[in-house]
Write a protein that holds these residues in place. Structure first.
Motif: not given
Length: 97
Positions: A52-57
Motif C-alpha cells: 500500500v503506497v500512500p499518495p505523494l504530495h
C-alpha cells in the motif's frame, strides 16, 4: 549472540566509554534487544504488488517574497536578557572536558 567486542565496537561508534562491568551488562542487554527486534520477522507483511503506497504530495510551503533581512532583528534582540554589541550572550551548555 553479541560478544564483548561487538559492544566495544558499538560503544566506539557511539563515542561512549564503558567499563568492564558495563560491557558485560550491555552485552546481555544487547542480546535481549536483538531478540525483541527479531519478533518483527514474524509479522505477516504484504509483499511485492500488495504494498500500500500512500499518495505523494508536496508538504512544503509555496515560495514567495522573503521577509526583508533585519525586519524582526531589533525587536527580538531587545527581548534578550544580555547583549554584547550586536551579539546575544547565552549560557554555555557544551563543555570540552
Amino acid at each position: 549472540m553479541a560478544t564483548v567486542d561487538d559492544v566495544k565496537k558499538l560503544a566506539a561508534l557511539a563515542r561512549i566509554r564503558l567499563g568492564d562491568k558495563e560491557l558485560e551488562k550491555f552485552t546481555k542487554e544487547f542480546d535481549a534487544i536483538l531478540a525483541y527486534v527479531s519478533q518483527l520477522e514474524k509479522l505477516d507483511l504484504p509483499k511485492g504488488d500488495e504494498r500500500v503506497v500512500p499518495p505523494l504530495h508536496n508538504v512544503l510551503r509555496e515560495d514567495g517574497e522573503p521577509t526583508p533581512s533585519g525586519t524582526y532583528t531589533e525587536k527580538l534582540a531587545s527581548q534578550f536578557p544580555a547583549r554584547e554589541g550586536d551579539a546575544l550572550v547565552v549560557k554555555q551548555v557544551i563543555t570540552h572536558d
